[in-house]
Write a protein that holds these residues in place. Structure first.
Motif, mmCIF file in Angstrom:
data_model
loop_
_atom_site.group_PDB
_atom_site.id
_atom_site.type_symbol
_atom_site.label_atom_id
_atom_site.label_comp_id
_atom_site.label_asym_id
_atom_site.label_seq_id
_atom_site.Cartn_x
_atom_site.Cartn_y
_atom_site.Cartn_z
ATOM 1 N N ARG A 57 1.965 -1.443 -3.387
ATOM 2 C CA ARG A 57 1.551 -0.474 -4.402
ATOM 3 C C ARG A 57 2.776 0.248 -4.937
ATOM 4 O O ARG A 57 3.886 0.052 -4.441
ATOM 5 N N HIS A 58 2.548 1.065 -5.947
ATOM 6 C CA HIS A 58 3.655 1.828 -6.514
ATOM 7 C C HIS A 58 3.527 3.304 -6.158
ATOM 8 O O HIS A 58 2.436 3.866 -6.169
ATOM 9 N N PHE A 59 4.648 3.928 -5.814
ATOM 10 C CA PHE A 59 4.689 5.383 -5.653
ATOM 11 C C PHE A 59 4.589 6.015 -7.036
ATOM 12 O O PHE A 59 4.854 5.345 -8.046
ATOM 13 N N PRO A 60 4.253 7.319 -7.075
ATOM 14 C CA PRO A 60 4.163 7.980 -8.390
ATOM 15 C C PRO A 60 5.472 7.892 -9.195
ATOM 16 O O PRO A 60 5.451 7.918 -10.414
ATOM 17 N N ASP A 61 6.609 7.763 -8.522
ATOM 18 C CA ASP A 61 7.873 7.680 -9.280
ATOM 19 C C ASP A 61 8.158 6.260 -9.771
ATOM 20 O O ASP A 61 9.217 5.994 -10.332
ATOM 21 N N GLY A 62 7.224 5.338 -9.499
ATOM 22 C CA GLY A 62 7.389 3.968 -10.003
ATOM 23 C C GLY A 62 8.019 3.021 -8.999
ATOM 24 O O GLY A 62 8.039 1.811 -9.214
ATOM 25 N N GLU A 63 8.558 3.545 -7.882
ATOM 26 C CA GLU A 63 9.139 2.642 -6.885
ATOM 27 C C GLU A 63 8.023 1.912 -6.142
ATOM 28 O O GLU A 63 6.875 2.368 -6.104
ATOM 29 N N SER A 64 8.375 0.779 -5.530
ATOM 30 C CA SER A 64 7.350 -0.033 -4.852
ATOM 31 C C SER A 64 7.243 0.317 -3.373
ATOM 32 O O SER A 64 8.253 0.625 -2.724
ATOM 33 N N TYR A 65 6.026 0.231 -2.856
ATOM 34 C CA TYR A 65 5.768 0.342 -1.413
ATOM 35 C C TYR A 65 5.212 -0.998 -0.954
ATOM 36 O O TYR A 65 4.286 -1.532 -1.570
ATOM 37 N N VAL A 66 5.798 -1.543 0.106
ATOM 38 C CA VAL A 66 5.344 -2.841 0.611
ATOM 39 C C VAL A 66 5.186 -2.766 2.124
ATOM 40 O O VAL A 66 6.078 -2.265 2.814
ATOM 41 N N ARG A 67 4.054 -3.220 2.629
ATOM 42 C CA ARG A 67 3.853 -3.265 4.085
ATOM 43 C C ARG A 67 3.104 -4.549 4.447
ATOM 44 O O ARG A 67 2.012 -4.815 3.893
ATOM 45 N N ILE A 68 3.672 -5.332 5.347
ATOM 46 C CA ILE A 68 2.981 -6.547 5.805
ATOM 47 C C ILE A 68 2.232 -6.190 7.084
ATOM 48 O O ILE A 68 2.846 -5.752 8.074
ATOM 49 N N ILE A 69 0.940 -6.373 7.082
ATOM 50 C CA ILE A 69 0.123 -5.981 8.240
ATOM 51 C C ILE A 69 -0.090 -7.170 9.182
ATOM 52 O O ILE A 69 -0.030 -7.037 10.399
ATOM 53 N N SER A 70 -0.325 -8.348 8.638
ATOM 54 C CA SER A 70 -0.585 -9.523 9.485
ATOM 55 C C SER A 70 0.686 -9.956 10.217
ATOM 56 O O SER A 70 1.796 -9.699 9.753
ATOM 57 N N ASP A 71 0.468 -10.667 11.316
ATOM 58 C CA ASP A 71 1.588 -11.191 12.102
ATOM 59 C C ASP A 71 2.167 -12.438 11.410
ATOM 60 O O ASP A 71 1.423 -13.401 11.158
#
Ligand code: R5P
Length: 298
Positions: A32-46
């Motif tokens: 997803r994107h933070f309000p400032d436009g930077e990206s947030y990425v998180r891999i949950i699966s192994d």
């Protein structure tokens, strides 16, 4: 080795379908994107010791590239053995030459970025024009798939007496192949591009085929000016409105409606880029190529 498929935003439907066909795990991630436009990425699966397949078609590439880069790097950090990009539409294939001093050959620069991020690439009908093979641009192994046989099946099933038409010399490669497979005649026209969204197309010799339905075939429909000019030319020569088929539904703003208004009887595209005109599905083609990489030791 186990494979795990991740959908980048907008690629969920295709990814679900591919995971089901391959009976493969579909990975969970948050992008997803933070309000400032930077990206947030998180891999949950192994992903440890797995082959990670990132599904991300690359229309509107500039906004997609960073999340993709973050996903690939994070997958590696988490122990993925191999990271493949499945980009049904591959961007930046059209600026393959510096037409003016100082212009970026973005095909090269983009290929450098992708080659530095992934171990391999799977794509469909990349726009190879001045470069003839992917390895001239990409330093990683790439599987190039072709929509031609699926397009030909669609034409055979839906158009009783088709005359296939390529709007320019570059389309020869697609239109001749589809025509051969559909056992239909074909013509290739001559196009002059006058600017980003202005083109001129030569008059076709379509009079020799009075009973045929013109079927325009091109790899990309972007501004649709190429198709629109061709449709307009055809109106002077044949009363039959043409069917327009494109592999990649890039469709710049307003382009789809403009093509409809210009007189296209139908606009048909493949699902390499999600769009309401997607009538031709290439999921099986992609699944076959992914299954091929799953078996390899790369
Ligand atoms: C270029 O030669 C391609 O094969 C297509 O004809 C072109 O990209 C279509 O672009 P547009 O829809 O902007 O005319």
């Amino acid at each position: 080795m186990k494979i795990i498929l991740f959908a980048l935003p907008g690629n969920e439907t295709l990814t679900r379908s591919l995971a089901a066909m391959l009976q493969a795990e579909q990975g969970e991630a948050i992008i997803r994107h933070f309000p400032d436009g930077e990206s947030y990425v998180r891999i949950i699966s192994d992903v440890k010791h797995k082959k990670v397949i990132l599904i991300c078609t690359l229309n509107q590439p500039d906004i997609k590239l960073l999340p993709l880069y973050f996903m690939a790097g994070t997958a590696r950090e988490l122990g993925a053995t191999h990271v493949t990009l499945v980009a049904p539409y591959l961007a930046y294939m059209r600026q393959d030459k510096a037409f003016h001093n100082g212009e970026a050959i973005t095909s090269r620069r983009f290929a450098d970025l992708i080659s530095g991020t992934f171990d391999s690439l799977i794509t469909i009908d990349p726009h190879l024009h001045r470069f003839h093979h992917m390895h001239e641009l990409y330093a990683i192994p790439s599987s190039v798939l072709h929509a031609a046989s699926t397009l030909a099946e669609w034409v055979k099933a839906h158009i009783p007496l088709p005359l296939l038409i390529g709007p320019d010399e570059e389309s020869y490669q697609w239109v001749s192949e589809v025509a051969g497979m559909a056992a239909a005649p074909f013509l290739v026209l001559q196009k002059t591009r006058l600017g980003d969204s202005e083109v001129k197309v030569s008059s076709p010799e379509i009079r020799n085929y009075p009973n045929h339905t013109p079927v325009l075939v091109d790899d990309i429909i972007s501004t649709a000016r190429t198709m629109i000019e061709t449709v307009k030319q055809l109106q002077f020569i044949t009363p039959k409105p043409p069917v327009c088929i494109g592999v990649h539904a890039v469709f710049a703003a307003g382009a789809f409606d403009a093509l409809k208004e210009a007189g296209a009887a139908q606009i048909i595209t493949c699902n390499t880029i999600p769009h309401p005109s997607n009538s031709i599905k290439l999921d099986k083609l992609l699944a076959g190529a992914i299954a091929g990489t799953a078996g390899s030791k790369e």
